[in-house]
Design a protein around this motif. Structure first.
Motif, mmCIF file in Angstrom:
data_model
loop_
_atom_site.group_PDB
_atom_site.id
_atom_site.type_symbol
_atom_site.label_atom_id
_atom_site.label_comp_id
_atom_site.label_asym_id
_atom_site.label_seq_id
_atom_site.Cartn_x
_atom_site.Cartn_y
_atom_site.Cartn_z
ATOM 1 N N LEU A 1 0.831 -1.191 0.000
ATOM 2 C CA LEU A 1 0.000 0.000 0.000
ATOM 3 C C LEU A 1 0.870 1.246 0.000
ATOM 4 C CD1 LEU A 1 -2.865 1.093 0.274
ATOM 5 C CD2 LEU A 1 -2.590 1.005 2.739
ATOM 6 N N ASP A 2 1.871 1.211 0.812
ATOM 7 C CA ASP A 2 2.744 2.384 0.873
ATOM 8 C C ASP A 2 3.431 2.616 -0.455
ATOM 9 O OD1 ASP A 2 3.734 1.605 4.272
ATOM 10 O OD2 ASP A 2 2.042 2.716 3.461
ATOM 11 N N MET A 3 3.827 1.526 -1.007
ATOM 12 C CA MET A 3 4.551 1.680 -2.270
ATOM 13 C C MET A 3 3.678 2.187 -3.380
ATOM 14 S SD MET A 3 7.199 -1.213 -3.183
ATOM 15 C CE MET A 3 8.863 -1.073 -2.633
ATOM 16 N N MET A 4 2.498 1.682 -3.362
ATOM 17 C CA MET A 4 1.611 2.066 -4.445
ATOM 18 C C MET A 4 1.239 3.534 -4.335
ATOM 19 S SD MET A 4 -0.915 -1.179 -4.728
ATOM 20 C CE MET A 4 -1.977 -0.414 -5.913
ATOM 21 N N ASN A 5 1.096 3.910 -3.109
ATOM 22 C CA ASN A 5 0.819 5.314 -2.881
ATOM 23 C C ASN A 5 -0.391 5.813 -3.655
ATOM 24 O OD1 ASN A 5 1.213 7.739 -1.711
ATOM 25 N ND2 ASN A 5 2.746 8.431 -3.190
ATOM 26 N N VAL A 6 -1.442 5.066 -3.466
ATOM 27 C CA VAL A 6 -2.667 5.467 -4.159
ATOM 28 C C VAL A 6 -3.657 5.959 -3.126
ATOM 29 C CG1 VAL A 6 -4.650 4.605 -5.426
ATOM 30 C CG2 VAL A 6 -2.367 3.823 -6.004
ATOM 31 N N GLU A 7 -4.206 7.036 -3.415
ATOM 32 C CA GLU A 7 -5.110 7.593 -2.429
ATOM 33 C C GLU A 7 -6.432 6.840 -2.431
ATOM 34 O OE1 GLU A 7 -4.967 11.699 -2.513
ATOM 35 O OE2 GLU A 7 -6.885 11.959 -1.508
ATOM 36 N N GLY A 8 -6.909 6.687 -1.272
ATOM 37 C CA GLY A 8 -8.203 6.033 -1.200
ATOM 38 C C GLY A 8 -8.135 4.526 -1.155
ATOM 39 N N LEU A 9 -6.975 4.023 -1.347
ATOM 40 C CA LEU A 9 -6.837 2.575 -1.322
ATOM 41 C C LEU A 9 -6.544 2.172 0.118
ATOM 42 C CD1 LEU A 9 -6.756 0.299 -3.461
ATOM 43 C CD2 LEU A 9 -4.302 0.512 -3.437
ATOM 44 N N THR A 10 -7.266 1.216 0.573
ATOM 45 C CA THR A 10 -7.014 0.816 1.954
ATOM 46 C C THR A 10 -6.181 -0.447 1.987
ATOM 47 O OG1 THR A 10 -8.854 -0.709 2.202
ATOM 48 C CG2 THR A 10 -9.309 1.642 2.530
ATOM 49 N N ARG A 11 -5.687 -0.668 3.140
ATOM 50 C CA ARG A 11 -4.853 -1.840 3.297
ATOM 51 C C ARG A 11 -5.660 -3.100 3.020
ATOM 52 N NH1 ARG A 11 -2.923 -5.902 6.110
ATOM 53 N NH2 ARG A 11 -4.993 -6.034 7.005
ATOM 54 N N GLU A 12 -6.895 -3.042 3.402
ATOM 55 C CA GLU A 12 -7.709 -4.230 3.158
ATOM 56 C C GLU A 12 -7.880 -4.502 1.692
ATOM 57 O OE1 GLU A 12 -8.697 -2.357 6.409
ATOM 58 O OE2 GLU A 12 -10.778 -2.709 5.864
ATOM 59 N N ASN A 13 -8.045 -3.430 0.981
ATOM 60 C CA ASN A 13 -8.191 -3.630 -0.453
ATOM 61 C C ASN A 13 -6.966 -4.338 -0.986
ATOM 62 O OD1 ASN A 13 -9.642 -0.438 -0.451
ATOM 63 N ND2 ASN A 13 -10.704 -2.357 -0.765
#
Lengths: 608, 145
Positions: free
Chosen positions: A228-240
């Motif tokens: 998630l951190d790497m992707m750095n996409v807003e709105g994306l949750t860890r669960e996703n």
């Protein structure tokens, strides 16, 4: 989580765990008796039965009658895992597996099928005292979701929460799938995508980022948080990310085992018949069988077993379909020819669509041009769903995917949607344009299987699933994508008399990225059956007309299957598929690295 | 009486015939369910007769169908362990191992052992329950030391 809130749902305000309504299923009367007594000691309301079928019947009669199901793994009339899948798909209830053996393989199987817990006999009362937590976990998400967006409780999604869905919106949530599934239970819902929860749509870009992050971190170290951190996409949750990762992993596994599966699939094809029989289970059973069939029958079939699965989908009636399908599904592109067989498949009507879709997928490979054989393909749809879904679903479910696919309502969506003309329309448009994502299907199909499922749900619910599953097939994704879409289409096709549609679809498919092109199709088809979707579509159209009803059933099955999968995020698949498709589109090259998802399960020919 | 009962039970545990699960079941006994354990055991011996027969028949076939045997044993193990039949359970596990290894002789041998344990336990429990009934409703939580 607020227990109070949960309690609020229950009659027993003050003592939540008390009065928990448990359904216990075990063929061994001694164990059942002991279990019954133990549960009563915990002050639960216990209902026992020694037959899984009766249990299912009870559950279906009234979905709110029970809070929790405890089931033995080994039972004569139905495999415990199958029951698990079915319950997860249809009712979205927490299921605890019970077994005298503690093989880690079995435990793993339980996990992949979506069991919330696995207990080893003899069961102790201390263990039973805590089972209520699983009920809360499922319900909680709705509450917690609003509170804690970032809660890493996949379960949250589990609860049929449209709300959750909304929250996660586009993200595929594993549980969501379950919830989604339960909401939609795509199998028979004709409403095109009404129930779909907003899912996270894993677009190609998103997926690419995801895969990139995973590769960078290394598959071992790829944890959702880091990704998630790497992707750095807003709105994306860890669960996703977590659920997506799970699907991805399954996909990879499938891909790896696809090879073996293919062999199995070939075998499976032979087994088809058996699968088909399996299908008789309740449709669900079939579905299960499909997935299971893949597994069961062919063990290796897994993805391909979807072919078998397809058979299942068709439920006994469809079995005939399945047969057709199975071979095709199982058989990777090569088999596509088999797909042709499908015509038979459509027996169930529903199945036909499914198969068709599948078949088409399958056929796509070989057929590519032979869409005409669409009948096969169309039939394939069921297969496809199976394959992709089935394969993906069925097969997938069989192994990993199974969980994901089957459970995935996505598939259902796909299927369901596909049926709904949605497909056809999108199909046309999409197909041609879709290159990358079948999603264009507009139906949502591409959007991650989920989408597809939605619209398709009705008929294509299965297709959807298929698609979804197809999507899942990352590797195949490309194709799957196509497939997925195709699947959807396939399913749709079934509905849609669009023979014409098919053709355009096929073409579009090809256009899309070449993936659709038979080659891809093959890939998809194999893996995805969904991919075959295009083929399927064609086929479907051809076949559909007649078989549509059947396909539906298949689809339903498929949908069911996905669910069964244990709540795997079928949805995820959708996204996966979509992603794959997208990816595929993006990269004409079939073998996108990402695509290495376990879609191989389809092994159709994925070429992955 | 009670003391004798306790001693008997203790020896059963010491000899490894029964395990913790048995105690758990005894704890489940209450006024509403005073003879729960006995009921379970009776049910077990009644139900497992059929199972034993099936296994015996299956063992006579040639070649052995290990998968089937394994599945029988799965059930057997499950029920045996439900009430704490320790030795029987152990034999079941062994049997399964032999099945997995495809060791037909091993299976047959183990099964003979299993039957022996099964029969022995049955007798012992019969005596035990007889005593228990005579002794009347007893302390439940009489755990063997």
């Amino acid at each position: 989580m607020t227990v109070e809130e949960i309690r609020g749902d229950r009659d027993n305000y003050d003592n939540f765990p008390v009065g928990l309504r448990v359904l216990a299923v075990d063929d061994d009367p001694i164990c059942l008796k002991v279990l019954d007594t133990l549960l009563r000691k915990c002050q639960y309301h216990v209902t026992t039965t020694s037959e899984a079928r009766i249990a299912l019947k009870m559950l279906r009669e009234n979905k709110d009658r029970f809070d929790l199901v405890i089931s033995d793994v080994q039972m004569p009339d139905m495999d415990g895992f199958k029951l698990l899948e079915l319950v997860g798909l249809e009712m979205d209830l927490p299921v605890i597996m019970l077994s005298a053996h503690d093989d880690s393989k079995l435990v793993m199987k339980g996990v992949t099928h979506g069991a919330c817990d696995y207990l080893v006999k003899p069961v102790r009362i201390e263990e039973l005292k805590n089972i209520w937590q699983h009920v809360i976990r499922r319900k909680k998400p709705s509450q917690t979701k609003s509170n804690d967006q970032g809660k890493a409780s996949g379960e949250a999604n589990g609860s049929p929460t449209s709300g959750n869905g909304d929250q996660n919106g586009k993200f595929n949530r594993k549980r969501k799938d379950e919830g989604y599934e339960s909401d939609d239970n795509g199998n028979d819902s004709e409403d095109p995508g009404t129930q779909k929860k907003p899912r996270v749509v894993w677009s190609i870009e998103l997926h690419r980022k995801f895969v990139g992050a995973v590769n960078q971190l290394g598959i071992e170290k790829a944890v959702p948080k880091r990704i998630l951190d790497m992707m750095n996409v807003e709105g994306l949750t860890r669960e996703n990310v977590a659920s997506h990762l799970q699907k991805y992993r399954l996909y990879l596994k499938r891909i790896n085992s696809a090879a073996s599966q293919q062999a199995n699939m070939a075998a499976a094809l032979g087994i088809k018949d058996s699968f088909m029989r399996m299908g008789s289970l309740d449709g669900l059973g079939d579905y299960r069988t499909l997935s299971g069939a893949g597994r069961l029958a062919n063990a290796a079939l897994s993805p391909y077993t979807s072919g078998v699965m397809l058979g299942r989908l068709n439920s006994p009636a469809n079995i005939s379909h399945l047969r057709n399908l199975t071979p095709p599904s199982l058989i990777q592109p090569n088999h596509t020819q088999n797909l042709k067989m499908h015509p038979v498949l459509s027996p169930t009507g529903q199945n036909p669509s499914l198969f068709q879709g599948i078949q088409s997928s399958l056929e796509l490979d070989d057929l590519g041009p032979a869409i005409g054989s669409s009948s096969n393909l169309l039939n394939g749809i069921p297969n496809n769903p199976l394959m992709s879904g089935g394969g993906g679903f069925g097969n997938q479910s069989s192994h990993n995917m199974a969980a994901s696919f089957n459970t995935e309502p996505q598939n259902a969506n796909v299927i369901g949607s596909s049926n709904s003309l949605l497909f056809t329309e999108p199909f046309h448009g999409n197909n041609c344009s879709n290159g990358p994502y079948i999603q264009n299907n507009s139906i949502e199909f591409s959007s991650s299987a989920n989408v597809v499922l939605g619209p398709l749900e009705d008929s294509n619910a299965h297709s959807m699933n298929m698609n979804q599953t197809n999507n899942q097939r990352w590797g195949e994704n490309r194709q799957n994508f196509v497939h997925g879409s195709n699947n959807n289409f396939g399913s749709l096709n079934s509905h849609i008399p669009a023979n014409d549609i098919l053709s355009p679809l096929n073409r579009s498919l090809d256009q899309n990225g070449g993936i659709f092109n038979n080659q891809k199709m093959d890939m998809f088809v194999n893996g995805r059956s969904g991919g075959c979707a295009s083929t399927l579509l064609q086929q479907n159209d051809n076949e559909k007309l007649g078989t549509e009803p059947r396909t539906r059933s298949n689809e339903n099955f498929m949908l069911e299957q996905p669910k069964l999968q244990g709540g795997f995020v079928p949805q995820s698949y959708d996204s996966l598929d979509d992603l794959v498709s997208a990816m595929i589109k993006r990269e004409q090259d079939v073998a996108t690295p990402n695509c290495d998802f376990g879609f191989d399960d389809y092994s159709f020919g994925q070429g992955v | 009486m009670q003391k004798q009962l306790a001693k008997m039970k203790q020896s059963l545990f010491d000899q490894g015939y029964l395990d913790e699960q048995f105690i758990q079941l005894e704890e489940l006994q209450d006024d509403a369910n005073p003879n729960f354990v006995e009921e379970v055991v009776t049910l077990y011996y009644r139900d497992s007769v059929r199972l034993v027969q099936n296994i015996e028949q299956a063992l006579e076939k040639n070649p052995l169908d290990f998968a089937k045997l394994d599945s029988y044993m799965h059930q057997f193990k499950g029920s045996s362990s439900s009430f704490g039949a320790k030795k029987v359970k152990t034999e079941c596990t062994q049997f399964r191992d032999h099945c997995r290894a495809g060791n037909a002789d091993g299976c047959k041998r183990t099964f003979q052992e299993l039957k022996k344990e099964y029969a022995t336990l049955k007798k012992k429990l019969e005596v035990y329950f007889q005593f228990a009934r005579q002794a009347g409703p007893v302390e439940k939580a009489c755990r063997p030391k």
